[in-house]
Write an enzyme that holds these catalytic residues in place. Structure first.
Site, PDB file in Angstrom:
ATOM      1  N   LYS A   1      -4.078   5.885  -3.176  1.00  0.00           N
ATOM      2  CA  LYS A   1      -5.194   6.643  -2.628  1.00  0.00           C
ATOM      3  C   LYS A   1      -5.489   7.890  -3.451  1.00  0.00           C
ATOM      4  CE  LYS A   1      -3.949   4.835   1.886  1.00  0.00           C
ATOM      5  NZ  LYS A   1      -2.613   4.299   1.542  1.00  0.00           N
TER       6      LYS A   1
ATOM      7  N   TYR B   1       2.300  10.212   1.066  1.00  0.00           N
ATOM      8  CA  TYR B   1       3.466   9.662   1.746  1.00  0.00           C
ATOM      9  C   TYR B   1       4.758  10.187   1.104  1.00  0.00           C
ATOM     10  CZ  TYR B   1      -0.019   6.329   3.499  1.00  0.00           C
ATOM     11  OH  TYR B   1      -1.131   5.744   4.057  1.00  0.00           O
TER      12      TYR B   1
ATOM     13  N   ASP C   1       0.841  -1.202   0.000  1.00  0.00           N
ATOM     14  CA  ASP C   1       0.000   0.000   0.000  1.00  0.00           C
ATOM     15  C   ASP C   1       0.871   1.245   0.000  1.00  0.00           C
ATOM     16  OD1 ASP C   1      -2.565   1.551   0.531  1.00  0.00           O
ATOM     17  OD2 ASP C   1      -1.342   2.127   2.263  1.00  0.00           O
TER      18      ASP C   1
END
Length: 339
Positions: free
Chosen positions: A86, A61, A56
């Protein structure tokens, strides 16, 4: 690819399967402390060689850094692992001298803005494919929608974007086969219940709310997932570090009541000669809605420690003892039946 034989579980009703242990890509991007790029790449490679088939990541990030680092390894892997990323934040170039780095130590030179609209979801998906360098990702999560991130007033216009077009975009991507599953990636279960009102979802990445320390998501969220055929990926199984010997809970210093509860849980674990982190890591899988537990190691060495905890034998009596001492919420599924 060599590796151990992890159990696999299906993601919702999709037919997509993931190993019950996954690799989270946030820590690799250098949150709170630096992670050298070579170390991050080595960690992803080590996870795949160990047999983990689910990775993931997210645009947030490292402000694109995690997707770049993860992509360098996964796109060369055979077979390619299941990849999730995401939507909800769009990145735009910025002068590094004026960049808001947040908690990221060495992010890429981008700023982020929230956008959960139809166009925002579509652009975010396309941008992620380019950063990863792959033609397809398997799972798309709506990242950090909800009041925990935005506050009550701040969340209203963003929720209107999701309900007014963002969800439609996700459905189109899934229906077209561009992705196999859609869901939310959040730290609060309540917004997932709101999301059920928009339509069908396949999987929710919920961090910190269904752990050995806290089972607040048990009812009504987890039971609704079972009824609606949705799976749960449990992020933050160590509750920000408090369950691996740290003093942090929910990204802040743990209050004394939490510390006392952890000590009580640890005492039970010691009585059965089970490391507390091993119990924390394995606990979420006792619930039938959970398909994956997603820790975020920062190095191959940290991953080896997680794998050792994963392999630890835990007697059923440990769980029943925790229940008898009131350290698990009533109704928590454990081997042998619910509490």
């Amino acid at each position: 690819m060599a590796g151990r034989g992890f159990e696999k579980r299906q993601v919702g009703k999709t037919g997509l399967e993931v190993t019950t242990l996954g690799l989270g890509g946030a820590s690799l991007a250098g949150i709170f402390s630096a992670v050298p790029s070579d170390q991050a790449r080595a960690t992803v490679r080590h996870a795949l060689l160990a047999g983990i088939t689910y990775v993931d990541t997210a645009p947030q990030y490292g402000l694109g850094r995690s997707e770049h680092l993860v992509g360098e390894i996964v796109r060369e892997a055979t077979p390619r692992p299941v990849i999730s990323t995401k939507v909800g934040r769009l990145l735009r170039p910025v002068d590094p001298a004026r960049q808001d780095k947040g908690n990221w130590i060495d992010p890429l030179p981008f700023d982020q803005r929230y956008d959960y609209s139809y166009d925002g979801v579509m652009r975010s998906h396309e941008d992620s494919l380019q950063r990863l360098g792959v033609e397809k990702v398997d799972i798309l999560y709506v990242h950090d929608i909800g009041t925990a991130t935005h506050g009550v007033e701040g969340n209203r216009p963003l929720w209107a974007q999701l309900s007014g077009g963002g969800y439609e975009a996700l459905r189109e991507l899934r229906d077209s086969g561009a992705v196999k599953a859609i869901g939310l990636g959040v730290n609060e279960w309540e917004v997932c219940m709101d999301a059920f009102g928009l339509g069908d979802w396949d999987v929710f990445l919920l961090a910190g709310r269904y752990t050995l320390l806290e089972q607040t998501a048990l009812e009504p969220f987890m039971t609704t997932c079972i009824a609606r055929g949705a799976s749960v990926v449990v992020g933050g199984p160590f509750n920000s570090g408090i369950l691996v010997g740290g003093d942090t809970f929910n990204y802040a210093r743990a209050p004394e009541a939490v510390v006392a509860r952890v000590r009580a849980i640890e005492a039970v674990c010691k009585a059965f000669n089970v490391p507390l982190p091993a119990a924390a890591l394995q606990f979420p899988l006792t619930h039938p809605a959970v398909c994956n537990v997603l820790p975020g190691p920062r190095s191959p060495g940290e991953l080896d420690g997680i794998l050792a905890w994963w392999d630890a034998t835990i007697p059923d009596a440990l769980w029943s003892t925790l229940a008898d001492e009131g350290l698990l919420a009533p109704g928590t599924p454990v081997p042998g039946g619910p509490v």
